[in-house]
Enzyme design. Structure first.
Site, PDB file in Angstrom:
ATOM      1  N   ASP A   1       0.826  -1.146  -0.004  1.00 45.03           N
ATOM      2  CA  ASP A   1      -0.055   0.000  -0.017  1.00 45.03           C
ATOM      3  C   ASP A   1       0.740   1.154  -0.052  1.00 45.03           C
ATOM      4  O   ASP A   1       1.931   0.967   0.463  1.00 45.03           O
ATOM      5  CB  ASP A   1      -0.916   0.074   1.205  1.00 45.03           C
ATOM      6  CG  ASP A   1      -2.057  -0.954   1.184  1.00 45.03           C
ATOM      7  OD1 ASP A   1      -2.383  -1.434  -0.081  1.00 45.03           O
ATOM      8  OD2 ASP A   1      -2.542  -1.577   2.167  1.00 45.03           O
TER       9      ASP A   1
ATOM     10  N   ASP B   1      -7.109   1.932   7.930  1.00 42.45           N
ATOM     11  CA  ASP B   1      -5.500   2.522   8.304  1.00 42.45           C
ATOM     12  C   ASP B   1      -5.755   3.849   8.182  1.00 42.45           C
ATOM     13  O   ASP B   1      -6.686   4.425   8.579  1.00 42.45           O
ATOM     14  CB  ASP B   1      -4.418   1.925   7.063  1.00 42.45           C
ATOM     15  CG  ASP B   1      -4.796   2.300   5.687  1.00 42.45           C
ATOM     16  OD1 ASP B   1      -5.848   3.317   5.631  1.00 42.45           O
ATOM     17  OD2 ASP B   1      -4.037   2.049   4.811  1.00 42.45           O
TER      18      ASP B   1
END
Length: 237
Positions: free
Chosen positions: A55, A97
Site C-alpha cells: 500500500d 489505516d
C-alpha cells in the site's frame, strides 16, 4: 542487489529488491524502474513486474522482476511475508489505516498485555479473512478501492490465509507494535480490524513495514532513488 560490480542482464531477467518509500504506489515503483531502464538501455519497452503489492502508506521490501525473470513472479509471491506493524487500539477508520480519518472511538480501559497476547494467538494458523474494501481486489473489472472511494456499498468474499506467527514487539496503549509472519494474500489492515473487533474496542493500522518475502530480506534491498541515480553501476552500454 548488494553486489554492484557484477554484470546485469535486465532483458535476460533480473530479480531486484527495493525498499519502497512512503506514499509510493507499487505501480509508481514499477513504472519508474521500467522507464529509467528503457531510457538508459536505449530500448522502447521491457517487461517489469512486482511480486506482491505494498500500500502507499506502507514501506519496505518489494521485489521487482525484469525481462524473462517475470515468469518467476508467481513463484516469488508464494514466499512467506514478514511485517512489522503498529496498530492504534480504541478507534477505527473506514480504510482500516490512516488513509481515512477516524470515524469511531471506543473505551479500551479493559485492554492489557495479557488480553492482547491471548487475542493475537487466536489469529495464528489457517483462517479466513475478508479483504478491506479499500484494496486492489478486483470486482467486476474494477478495483475495490474505486467503489469504496465513490461511496458505493461493496461486500467482499473471505479468502483463506495462513498467519504463521504474531509476536508482540511493544505495548504502549493505545499503540500496539507486532511482528507478523504470514502467507500471500494477508492484509495487515484487515488483521488490525479483526483484532480490534476481538478486543471489543476497535483498532486500525498506523504503520506498516515489510521486511521479508521468502528468502529475500530488506537488508539486501536498495532505495529506488539510489538505483536511479546510479544506473551506470547497473547498466553498461
Amino acid at each position: 542487489m548488494n553486489n554492484l560490480k557484477r554484470a546485469y542482464d535486465f532483458l535476460g531477467g533480473e530479480i531486484l529488491s527495493f525498499d519502497k518509500d512512503l506514499n509510493w504506489t507499487s505501480f509508481d515503483l514499477v513504472q519508474r524502474v521500467r522507464n529509467s531502464l528503457c531510457r538508459k538501455m536505449g530500448i522502447k519497452k521491457m517487461k517489469v513486474g512486482h511480486a506482491g503489492t505494498l500500500d502507499p502508506l506502507a514501506t519496505g521490501l518489494m521485489i521487482l522482476c525484469t525481462g524473462k525473470a517475470t515468469k518467476k513472479i508467481e513463484e516469488l509471491q508464494l514466499g512467506k511475508k514478514e511485517y512489522f506493524a503498529t496498530f492504534k487500539i480504541g478507534a477505527t477508520t473506514p480504510s482500516f489505516d490512516m488513509e481515512t480519518e477516524e470515524d469511531k472511538t471506543f473505551d479500551y480501559s479493559h485492554v492489557n498485555e495479557k488480553l492482547i497476547f491471548e487475542t493475537l494467538k487466536k489469529f495464528e494458523g489457517e483462517t479466513e479473512q475478508v479483504p478491506p474494501v479499500f484494496s486492489a481486489v478486483k470486482v467486476k473489472g474494477k478495483r475495490a478501492f474505486e467503489y469504496a472511494r465513490n461511496g458505493e456499498e461493496l461486500k467482499l468474499q473471505a479468502k483463506k490465509i495462513v498467519i504463521e506467527k504474531i509476536d508482540i514487539e511493544s505495548v504502549e496503549l493505545p499503540f500496539l507494535k507486532i511482528k507478523v509472519v504470514c502467507s500471500k494474500g494477508t492484509y495487515i489492515r484487515a488483521l488490525a480490524r479483526d483484532i480490534g473487533e476481538e478486543l471489543n474496542c476497535g483498532a486500525y493500522l498506523t504503520n506498516l513495514r515489510r521486511t521479508k518475502i521468502g528468502n529475500y530480506r530488506i537488508e539486501d534491498a536498495v532505495k529506488v532513488d539510489f538505483f536511479l541515480e546510479n544506473l551506470h553501476l547497473f547498466v553498461t552500454n
